[in-house]
Design an enzyme around this catalytic site. Structure first.
Site, short mmCIF file in Angstrom:
data_model
loop_
_atom_site.label_atom_id
_atom_site.label_comp_id
_atom_site.label_asym_id
_atom_site.label_seq_id
_atom_site.Cartn_x
_atom_site.Cartn_y
_atom_site.Cartn_z
N HIS A 67 0.82 -1.26 -0.21
CA HIS A 67 0.17 -0.05 0.05
C HIS A 67 0.72 1.24 0.12
O HIS A 67 0.35 2.36 -0.10
CB HIS A 67 -1.21 0.13 0.97
N ASP A 112 0.03 -7.39 1.76
CA ASP A 112 0.50 -6.01 1.87
C ASP A 112 2.12 -6.28 1.96
O ASP A 112 2.55 -6.00 2.85
CB ASP A 112 -0.02 -5.54 3.01
N SER A 206 4.17 2.87 7.92
CA SER A 206 3.86 1.93 7.07
C SER A 206 5.30 1.51 6.43
O SER A 206 5.83 2.08 5.79
CB SER A 206 2.83 2.05 6.28
#
Length: 260
Positions: A67, A112, A206
């Protein structure tokens, strides 16, 4: 490092938009200048906006969260302070990007992860070195290290100039299933955090690493908002369960078969 958190209904309906792309470490301290030689910073190239962390696994490859992908990316390797450059700091563009897209025995929660091949190899130096891939998965209760340039406050996105580091624990997967509706019992993720709250990954953390016993075990994936709440752990993509795919891509098999 506080991960980007979303309301429960958004988490259920919009998995792809609720990830920790902007999360930072909450409850941590500035990392030691030499403890994150593998940590890289991903920027959106046209605006030069910081978006995510990532991890150098050899001279040509970076592992991060899917992502975190953007049309244009620039990667800083060997960076500590965003505004004070080391002599050995290096920058690279992606040459190729590979996103895990297997369906057999893998759900939307398990994908992911993105490999980035750099446009040319980095030179290892005082502030640049790779992180080892795992030889086995971490055990429950393991104390692990998280780090990143993500938010350092749970609600207001206060982004630091330097990476922050913190210790968190590998927790029972059932705790994350209670927090994240729809998370399968067989999910290839790690559940990690501090049960009493106060320490967590957060917005813009992230893609960064979860490190247990010196090995690269997880990638910052998903969390709750506000970050660092009691009994609300976060999810990390489990690197060990993707090793076959990672090693096949690096070896040049870009049509790598999906892991079992």
């Amino acid at each position: 490092m506080v991960l980007i958190r979303v309301l429960a209904n958004l988490l259920i309906l919009q998995l792809s938009y609720a990830q920790k792309s902007s999360e930072l470490v909450v409850g941590g301290d500035e990392c030691n200048i030499n403890e994150h030689r593998f940590l890289v910073a991903l920027y959106e190239y046209t605006s030069m906006t910081f978006i995510c962390g990532g991890t150098l696994i050899n001279q040509e490859w970076v592992l991060t969260a899917a992502h975190c992908d953007r049309d244009t990316i620039y990667i800083y390797i060997g960076m500590h302070d965003k505004y004070v450059k080391f002599d050995d700091e290096q920058g690279r563009h992606p040459k190729e990007k590979y996103i895990f897209n297997c369906s057999n025995n893998f759900t939307k929660w398990d994908k992911d992860i993105m490999l980035i091949k750099l446009d040319y190899p980095v030179n290892y130096s005082e502030h640049i070195a790779p992180l080892s891939l795992p030889s086995s998965p971490p055990s429950m209760g393991s104390v692990c290290r998280v780090m990143g340039w993500g938010a350092i406050t749970p609600t207001n996105e206060t982004l630091p100039d330097v990476p922050h580091c913190a210790n968190i624990n590998i927790l029972d997967h059932a705790l994350c299933r209670a927090v994240f509706p729809g998370l399968p019992a067989t999910s290839r993720t790690l559940c990690a955090g501090v049960l009493q709250g106060g320490t967590d990954t957060c917005n813009r953390d992230s893609g960064g690493p979860l490190i247990c016993n010196g090995q690269f075990q997880g990638i910052v994936f998903w969390g709750w908002y506000p970050c660092a709440q009691p009994r609300v752990p976060a999810l990390y993509t489990k690197v060990f369960d993707h090793l076959d795919w990672i090693q096949s891509i690096i070896a040049g098999n870009t049509d790598a078969a999906c892991p079992p």
